[in-house]
Design a protein around this motif. Structure first.
Motif, mmCIF file in Angstrom:
data_model
loop_
_atom_site.group_PDB
_atom_site.id
_atom_site.type_symbol
_atom_site.label_atom_id
_atom_site.label_comp_id
_atom_site.label_asym_id
_atom_site.label_seq_id
_atom_site.Cartn_x
_atom_site.Cartn_y
_atom_site.Cartn_z
ATOM 1 N N GLU A 150 -15.878 5.722 38.611
ATOM 2 C CA GLU A 150 -16.355 5.224 37.321
ATOM 3 C C GLU A 150 -15.677 6.033 36.232
ATOM 4 N N VAL A 151 -15.133 5.328 35.241
ATOM 5 C CA VAL A 151 -14.363 5.997 34.190
ATOM 6 C C VAL A 151 -14.899 5.590 32.820
ATOM 7 N N SER A 152 -15.042 6.583 31.940
ATOM 8 C CA SER A 152 -15.439 6.382 30.535
ATOM 9 C C SER A 152 -14.274 6.807 29.654
ATOM 10 N N ILE A 153 -14.112 6.152 28.499
ATOM 11 C CA ILE A 153 -13.037 6.593 27.598
ATOM 12 C C ILE A 153 -13.554 7.473 26.466
ATOM 13 N N GLY A 154 -14.830 7.809 26.462
ATOM 14 C CA GLY A 154 -15.333 8.717 25.438
ATOM 15 C C GLY A 154 -16.840 8.609 25.310
ATOM 16 N N ASP A 155 -17.449 9.559 24.627
ATOM 17 C CA ASP A 155 -18.905 9.604 24.534
ATOM 18 C C ASP A 155 -19.439 8.753 23.383
ATOM 19 N N TYR A 156 -19.342 7.450 23.569
ATOM 20 C CA TYR A 156 -19.884 6.462 22.640
ATOM 21 C C TYR A 156 -20.026 5.191 23.459
ATOM 22 N N VAL A 157 -20.782 4.223 22.962
ATOM 23 C CA VAL A 157 -21.029 3.019 23.759
ATOM 24 C C VAL A 157 -20.221 1.843 23.222
ATOM 25 N N LEU A 158 -19.455 1.213 24.085
ATOM 26 C CA LEU A 158 -18.719 -0.010 23.753
ATOM 27 C C LEU A 158 -19.539 -1.211 24.217
ATOM 28 N N SER A 159 -19.272 -2.369 23.632
ATOM 29 C CA SER A 159 -20.002 -3.587 24.012
ATOM 30 C C SER A 159 -19.617 -4.059 25.409
ATOM 31 N N GLY A 160 -18.438 -3.676 25.838
ATOM 32 C CA GLY A 160 -17.986 -4.065 27.168
ATOM 33 C C GLY A 160 -16.816 -3.204 27.576
ATOM 34 N N GLY A 161 -16.410 -3.345 28.825
ATOM 35 C CA GLY A 161 -15.363 -2.481 29.352
ATOM 36 C C GLY A 161 -13.941 -2.947 29.067
ATOM 37 N N GLU A 162 -13.783 -4.113 28.414
ATOM 38 C CA GLU A 162 -12.433 -4.670 28.256
ATOM 39 C C GLU A 162 -11.527 -3.766 27.420
ATOM 40 N N LEU A 163 -12.050 -3.275 26.298
ATOM 41 C CA LEU A 163 -11.210 -2.423 25.455
ATOM 42 C C LEU A 163 -10.892 -1.115 26.175
ATOM 43 N N ALA A 164 -11.858 -0.614 26.949
ATOM 44 C CA ALA A 164 -11.619 0.591 27.747
ATOM 45 C C ALA A 164 -10.534 0.321 28.795
ATOM 46 N N ALA A 165 -10.562 -0.864 29.410
ATOM 47 C CA ALA A 165 -9.539 -1.221 30.411
ATOM 48 C C ALA A 165 -8.161 -1.270 29.753
ATOM 49 N N THR A 183 -15.647 0.488 34.580
ATOM 50 C CA THR A 183 -15.675 1.081 33.243
ATOM 51 C C THR A 183 -17.122 1.253 32.808
ATOM 52 N N SER A 184 -17.479 2.486 32.443
ATOM 53 C CA SER A 184 -18.868 2.765 32.088
ATOM 54 C C SER A 184 -18.954 4.057 31.292
ATOM 55 N N PRO A 185 -19.841 4.093 30.285
ATOM 56 C CA PRO A 185 -20.022 5.369 29.582
ATOM 57 C C PRO A 185 -20.579 6.470 30.494
#
Ligand code: 6GU
Length: 233
Positions: free
Chosen positions: A129-144, A86-88
């Motif tokens: 590598e997958v991003s859930i949108g063009d903004y930065v999260l503190s970590g990949g957990e919420l994206a997962a 998970t990565s922006p």
């Protein structure tokens, strides 16, 4: 289907995966989701998973050793179809990508954290590598959690009404039409006449027109792709 999630913050994933459609699909055995603490694969007394980045930039980077050890131990139980990081920086999670992932048998999601992960992990372990949108999260957990939700609802049987995942927004490249329930009159606001008519072909036609109108107005770029026949779900 089995989805393993490797993370330094397993607590963040407890809530979202235990309820609603994902919670029920797990209980029904339609999907196995395992949250695996990366710290289980450390050997020092502080259970160290990160270290200072080489170079002038401040910040911590996830160390390669626990990640390689974890993924290799898990792979010994059966190969993964994809090892997702998970990565922006990643490919945007879209409905077509979600549909493709839902057809896999076994996925690993490695949650990014802090300043990132040692690049050798991305080069030699990660397949996507997958991003859930063009903004930065503190970590990949919420994206997962977002990915697991979007994937799980597509698994046959996960949604009560078998057809309802197919009528989701985006599934045909269009936004969903408006939905109403009772009462037919709420505070003087009615329900579109056609919906209470009981004439199903006419309702279907109205819903399609609404989907087209809403997509054109709210998501013009999505509408252009639809018009060109480019929605490859
Ligand atoms: Cl997958 N991770 C992080 N850290 N930030 C994001 C993201 C993922 N997707 C959008 N922003």
């Amino acid at each position: 289907m089995r989805i393993d999630i490797l993370t330094v913050l397993p607590e963040l994933l407890a809530g979202p995966l235990d309820h609603s459609i994902v919670g029920r699909a797990r209980k029904a055995g339609l999907v196995e989701v395992n949250v695996i603490p990366l710290r289980n694969y450390t050997h020092d007394r502080w259970r160290t998973v990160d270290d200072y980045a080489y170079g002038p930039d401040a910040g911590m980077v996830l160390k390669p050793e626990p990640i390689f050890e974890a993924v290799e131990a898990l792979q010994a139980e059966g190969a993964y179809d994809e090892v997702i990081y998970t990565s922006p920086d990643g490919e945007l999670l879209t409905q077509p990508l979600t549909n493709a992932l839902s057809l896999k048998g076994r996925l690993l999601i490695l949650c990014g954290h802090y300043k990132g992960v040692d690049h050798r992990v991305r080069e030699h372990l990660v397949t996507r590598e997958v991003s859930i949108g063009d903004y930065v999260l503190s970590g990949g957990e919420l994206a997962a959690a977002v990915m697991v939700d979007a994937i799980t609802r597509l698994i046959p049987g996960a949604i009560g009404d078998e057809t309802s995942a197919l009528t989701d927004s985006f599934q045909d490249g269009l936004l969903a039409p408006p939905a109403y329930t009772r009462p037919a009159n709420f505070r003087g606001w009615g329900v579109p006449e056609v919906l209470v008519s009981g004439n199903f072909p006419v309702i279907a036609q109205w819903q399609h027109e609404q989907a087209l109108e809403r997509t054109k107005r709210l998501r013009p770029e999505l509408y252009k792709r639809y018009e060109r026949g480019e929605c490859d779900t």
